[in-house]
Scaffold this motif. Structure first.
Motif, PDB file in Angstrom:
ATOM      1  N   LEU A 277       0.833  -1.208   0.000  1.00 55.62           N
ATOM      2  CA  LEU A 277       0.000   0.000   0.000  1.00 55.62           C
ATOM      3  C   LEU A 277       0.866   1.257   0.000  1.00 55.62           C
ATOM      4  CD1 LEU A 277      -2.737  -1.132   2.564  1.00 55.62           C
ATOM      5  CD2 LEU A 277      -3.097  -0.709   0.130  1.00 55.62           C
ATOM      6  N   ARG A 282      -0.611   4.672  -1.128  1.00 52.34           N
ATOM      7  CA  ARG A 282      -1.895   4.689  -0.429  1.00 52.34           C
ATOM      8  C   ARG A 282      -1.685   4.768   1.068  1.00 52.34           C
ATOM      9  NH1 ARG A 282      -5.969   3.718  -3.613  1.00 52.34           N
ATOM     10  NH2 ARG A 282      -5.295   3.428  -5.751  1.00 52.34           N
ATOM     11  N   THR A 283      -2.621   5.459   1.754  1.00 44.78           N
ATOM     12  CA  THR A 283      -2.455   5.665   3.184  1.00 44.78           C
ATOM     13  C   THR A 283      -3.471   4.888   4.018  1.00 44.78           C
ATOM     14  OG1 THR A 283      -3.815   7.635   2.935  1.00 44.78           O
ATOM     15  CG2 THR A 283      -1.436   7.977   2.989  1.00 44.78           C
ATOM     16  N   SER A 295      -8.923  -1.694   1.141  1.00 39.65           N
ATOM     17  CA  SER A 295      -7.600  -1.336   0.640  1.00 39.65           C
ATOM     18  C   SER A 295      -7.169  -2.299  -0.456  1.00 39.65           C
ATOM     19  CB  SER A 295      -6.573  -1.389   1.770  1.00 39.65           C
ATOM     20  OG  SER A 295      -6.934  -0.487   2.772  1.00 39.65           O
ATOM     21  N   ALA A 298      -8.972  -1.566  -3.641  1.00 39.88           N
ATOM     22  CA  ALA A 298      -8.407  -0.364  -4.263  1.00 39.88           C
ATOM     23  C   ALA A 298      -7.115  -0.698  -5.005  1.00 39.88           C
ATOM     24  CB  ALA A 298      -8.159   0.696  -3.193  1.00 39.88           C
ATOM     25  N   THR A 310       1.406   1.448  -8.557  1.00 38.80           N
ATOM     26  CA  THR A 310       0.836   0.187  -8.076  1.00 38.80           C
ATOM     27  C   THR A 310       1.479  -0.994  -8.799  1.00 38.80           C
ATOM     28  OG1 THR A 310      -1.242   1.314  -7.642  1.00 38.80           O
ATOM     29  CG2 THR A 310      -1.333  -1.090  -7.761  1.00 38.80           C
TER      30      THR A 310
END
Ligand SMILES: [Zn+2]
Length: 407
Positions: A277, A282-283, A295, A298, A310
């Motif tokens: 992540l 991403r957080t 998550s 996503a 990603t």
């Protein structure tokens, strides 16, 4: 009083007959059981009776048979009475299921909610209440649940039922089985606990665990952390303390970032979900396949949309996973690597790196490639394996469920 040795022999013969029925994909006659177990037909019939009356075996109608003679009555495992509870404490969910002795799922429930913020006591109390709901539903179906196993993502002292360390839950030194046994919902039910990746590998073997196509495999569980179940020659390899399979802490680069375990450059800091992540920019907190899953969904969406960060994060994770698995395969000579947990939905992007490293680094790969497959047991694997483990105990030691008068 029956001599102890004779009693032990009968006990092991009951298990032998029950196991022979479990091993057979078709209902099996008493005559065939006698041939398979090496016991006399009379002995087999005497051993079968208490197994029938205890609801462990059932008879099927006489099968049409070619040639002369009386058609034989077949015996199979019974799904009518004996059942087992599997439960799991995940990072962001609680799960439970009940399997009958044939391995059929009779009830199942998942409750979403982050367990990282709660105390172990509060989490286990909610887990016990969930299990109790399933016990009620099982009783309503005429089932008798004879035991339960709890799956936890961490190192477990299975003999004491103590979770020694579950970093992703924030647990250390939690007497899980004592806390669960003290719950008014679960009084009198034999319980134990084990590592979730180990139990997921049990599920991969199926129940009853018969005739494995692949008797040697590594089953990787990637959720928030990374664990693996090791199966050699059809048997789960637990190690000295039951702590085998900590694949997430195999070193990928000693100069790499610090891992939650205290070491540096572990697989988990490259291929664990939090690392994925972070590398993908991403957080949101990590989620599991059976849990909230937000998550993870996503990540899959971003990869499908071709997001470069990603894709780079997933490629790096696949390579790191391949490095760790290549070391394991060189050491253990397993025929297959089964990807479970988050690696199942992410397999399109993870698998190429894994396969490339295995092909390059495993000595035997040039003689026989290592199969990389995706788990078909789904996100439920650990909780299903937990219940299956209880059922394996029933098959191995049926005596405690038999009426003393029967023998
Ligand atoms: Zn580590």
């Amino acid at each position: 009083v029956e001599p102890a040795r004779q009693r032990d022999l009968r006990t092991s013969n009951h298990a032998g007959v029950l196991g022979a029925v479990a091993d057979s994909p078709e209902p099996v006659s008493r005559a065939r059981l006698a041939a398979r177990t090496g016991l006399t037909r009379t002995t087999v019939s005497a051993l079968v009776e208490p197994l029938l009356s205890a609801g462990l075996l059932a008879e099927t109608g006489p099968a049409p048979r070619a040639g002369a003679g009386r058609p034989a009555v077949g015996l199979r495992l019974s799904g009518e009475r004996v059942a087992a509870l599997g439960a799991e404490v995940g990072v962001d969910y609680l799960a439970a299921c009940v399997l009958d002795l044939t391995g059929a799922v009779r009830c199942r429930e998942v409750v979403l909610g982050d367990n990282r913020a709660d105390s172990p006591e509060a989490t286990l109390a909610r887990s016990a209440a969930l299990a109790a709901r399933l016990l009620d539903r099982s009783r309503a179906q005429g089932l008798e649940v004879v035991g339960g196993t709890w799956a936890v993502p961490g190192l477990v002292d299975a003999a004491r039922g103590r979770v020694l360390l579950a970093p992703n839950l924030g647990w250390s030194g939690v007497d899980a089985v004592d806390l669960l046994t003290a719950s008014p919902h679960l009084v009198g039910l034999p319980l134990d606990a084990d590592n979730e990746a180990t139990l997921a590998a049990v599920a991969e073997l199926g129940h009853p665990p018969r005739g494995l196509a692949r008797g040697n495999l590594l089953r990787v569980s990637g959720e928030v952390g990374i664990g693996a179940g090791v199966v050699l020659e059809g048997r789960l390899v637990r190690g000295e303390h039951g702590w085998s399979g900590e694949l997430g802490h195999v070193t990928i680069d000693p100069a790499g970032p610090r891992c939650r375990c205290g070491a540096t450059g572990c697989l988990e800091v490259y291929a664990g979900q939090e690392a994925l992540l972070r590398a993908a920019g991403r957080t949101a907190p990590a989620t599991t396949t059976l849990g909230e899953g937000g998550s993870l969904a996503a990540l899959v969406d971003a990869a499908e949309a071709g997001d470069p960060a990603t894709l780079a994060a997933l490629a790096r994770a696949g390579t790191a996973l391949g490095l760790a698995l290549a070391a394991a395969v060189n050491l253990l000579d397993v025929d297959a690597v089964v990807l479970g947990g988050i690696y199942a939905p992410l397999q399109r992007w993870i698998r190429p790196g894994v396969e490339a490293e295995l092909a390059t680094r495993v000595l035997r790969a040039r003689l026989r490639p290592v199969a990389v497959t995706v788990s078909t047991t789904g996100p439920d694997a650990a909780v299903l394996g937990a219940a299956a483990r209880v059922l394996q105990g029933v098959l191995a030691r049926p005596a405690r469920l038999l009426a003393p008068a029967g023998w």
